[in-house]
Design an enzyme around this catalytic site. Structure first.
Site, PDB file in Angstrom:
ATOM      1  N   CYS A 167       5.239  55.416  18.121  1.00  0.00           N
ATOM      2  CA  CYS A 167       5.398  55.767  19.533  1.00  0.00           C
ATOM      3  C   CYS A 167       6.861  55.559  19.926  1.00  0.00           C
ATOM      4  O   CYS A 167       7.176  54.732  20.790  1.00  0.00           O
ATOM      5  CB  CYS A 167       4.458  54.930  20.399  1.00  0.00           C
ATOM      6  SG  CYS A 167       4.344  55.522  22.094  1.00  0.00           S
ATOM      7  N   HIS A 224      -2.087  64.508   7.951  1.00  0.00           N
ATOM      8  CA  HIS A 224      -2.870  65.230   8.948  1.00  0.00           C
ATOM      9  C   HIS A 224      -2.185  65.352  10.301  1.00  0.00           C
ATOM     10  O   HIS A 224      -2.735  65.980  11.210  1.00  0.00           O
ATOM     11  CB  HIS A 224      -4.229  64.539   9.151  1.00  0.00           C
ATOM     12  CG  HIS A 224      -4.120  63.184   9.782  1.00  0.00           C
ATOM     13  ND1 HIS A 224      -3.852  62.053   9.040  1.00  0.00           N
ATOM     14  CD2 HIS A 224      -4.226  62.781  11.067  1.00  0.00           C
ATOM     15  CE1 HIS A 224      -3.814  61.008   9.858  1.00  0.00           C
ATOM     16  NE2 HIS A 224      -4.032  61.422  11.089  1.00  0.00           N
TER      17      HIS A 224
END
Length: 500
Positions: free
Chosen positions: A221, A273
């Protein structure tokens, strides 16, 4: 005893013999029933699971997916992971003796995936190797720690409240939250509380005291590019390995639109992914050849290939998921196309557009913007928290996640929201579309503030959600926003299998 033999005779009569069932212990009727079960599609075989999947598919089509760590993979990847490779179990590595036979095609597949992984990131096979077996990013990271750090070895990674990942180590109030901190000694580095940028000077100072065996260059983040050269310098000063964790930015790195960790790192891990847009899996890249040369010209060689492979198997994992390796190989092949590079360029452009639109609407973005695929919205100037805002946006068919940002007092009161653009970019949204997305977010947060104003200032999240659910006016506004979001999102095609 007499009763026992009578019961035994009765049971024996009920069990069909070989002759009674035409040479088979399964009757013809049972054989046909079994065959039907094995060939029946999911919609007929398990209506409950099929129903849940259909509901999730509907949500993905008609919602706005803004979770930075999620993406929509291709039909080809889904076909690979749902293939007959699911049936095969293998141990050992290609070219080595196996515990099981019949693995010639697994060898071929794994070797192909390894070659594509190196090609995708422009790596020389004489200088780099790769293990394609980790089940996901966190197991990949733990395998690296096992290989090069060892029990109670010292690791430094970005702190979780500052944008780091749990697998890089995390402690809170002396309680070890992450398994990394349980089995290794971890010391976090931080961002500057004023700017939101990583404080490399403080990291360098602390590293000289802590003497880490491994420094992690990776985030989950953090919206800015990492200074890999500075991290390399700090690692060298302490004789430490430098590991890049590019789980979030792997696709961006593959497309060459953000700086690559490979130039400066000894090891690089990634999930497959997220921005790489494959199936769930992990990769570990490791250097080969000379690690260092001393003043007398003596070379020290890397021994990472053996250490990494042994850590993955038999150290931490059993047989690899061969269907996942196939899906990763397909995704890597797609990542080497011009279309994929154009997609990643659009991911960045969309992130800039979303950031600018939210700033124009009066929101604060940590660090003032983004260099990659995500932004961190600081809600403190709005007087609310990420927990409430996340729930309201979710009710409006907008998926994102609450997150800590500068000055968060606790994990239970996150003061921000994280948004990412890879998933919606996969559906074809461009900059103008993300300006509309910003408007939907703004309306959701305005509703959040309206609900908040109707409550006592000390109201809990539970009380907040009860007010949202019970307030007729609030529910009407949720329904209105949700209807508009669903109509907007439904215009864009969804990748994958149309039947599921």
């Amino acid at each position: 005893m007499h009763l026992f033999f009578r019961a035994l005779v009765y049971v024996t009569r009920k069990i069909p013999t070989m002759s009674q069932s035409n040479g088979c212990t399964m009757s013809k009727e049972r054989q046909e029933s079994h065959k039907k079960m094995m060939m029946s599609p999911l919609a007929h075989s398990d209506t409950e699971v099929f129903s849940i999947i259909k509901k999730e598919k509907h949500k993905q089509i008609y919602g706005l997916e803004l979770i930075a760590s999620e993406n929509f993979t291709s039909r080809a990847v889904l076909e690979a992971i749902g293939s007959c490779l699911t049936n095969k179990y293998s141990k050992g590595f290609p070219g080595q003796s196996y515990y099981y036979g019949g693995l010639e095609y697994n060898d071929e597949l794994e070797t192909l995936c390894q070659r594509r992984a190196l090609e995708t990131f422009g790596l020389d096979s004489q200088k780099w190797g790769v293990n394609v077996r980790p089940y996901s990013g966190s197991p990949a990271n733990f395998a690296v720690y096992t290989a090069v750090v060892g029990p109670h070895g010292r690791i430094m990674g970005l702190d979780v409240p500052d944008g780091g990942h749990l697998s890089h180590g995390y402690m809170r109030n002396e309680k070890k939250i992450s398994a990394t901190s349980m089995f290794f000694e971890t010391m976090p580095y931080k961002v500057n509380p004023e700017t939101g940028y990583i404080d490399y000077d403080k990291l360098q100072e602390n590293a000289q005291l802590f003497h880490p065996h491994l420094i992690i260059a990776g985030t989950t983040c953090y919206s800015r590019n990492l200074d890999y050269a500075r991290l390399r310098q700090i690692a060298d000063e302490n004789g430490a390995y430098l590991m890049g964790d590019m789980a979030h930015i792997g696709g961006l790195v593959a497309a060459g639109v953000v700086p690559s960790p490979f130039e400066h790192c000894d090891l690089v891990t990634t999930t497959t992914h997220k921005s790489l847009r494959g199936c769930r899996g992990g990769l570990i890249f490791y250097r080969k050849g000379t690690r260092s040369v001393d003043s007398k010209g003596k070379e020290t060689l890397y021994n990472l290939e053996f250490l990494i492979n042994q850590a993955v198997f038999p150290g931490l994992q059993g047989g690899p998921h061969n269907n996942a390796i196939a899906g990763v190989a397909v995704a890597l092949n797609q990542a080497m196309t011009p279309e994929f590079k154009a997609y990643q360029q659009q991911v960045l452009a969309n992130c800039q557009a979303l950031s600018s639109a939210l700033i124009d609407l009066g929101y604060q973005i940590v660090t003032g913007g983004s260099d990659n695929h995500l932004i961190l919205l600081d809600l403190r100037n709005k007087g609310t928290d990420g927990g409430q805002a996340e729930k309201v946006l979710q009710a409006c068919a907008i998926s994102c996640n609450k997150s800590n940002c500068l000055g968060a007092k606790s994990d239970s009161l996150p003061n921000g929201l994280r948004f990412g653009t890879p998933a919606l970019t996969s559906r074809g949204l461009i900059e103008e579309d993300f300006k509309k997305v910003a408007e939907f977010i703004h309306r959701g947060i305005e509703l959040n503030l309206e609900v908040q104003r109707s409550l006592d200032s000390k109201a809990t999240l539970k009380e907040f959600l009860q007010a949202l659910a019970r307030g007729e006016k609030f529910q009407q506004q949720v329904a209105e926003i949700r209807a508009e979001v669903e109509a907007f999102a439904g215009q864009f095609p969804m990748p994958g299998l149309p039947e599921l």
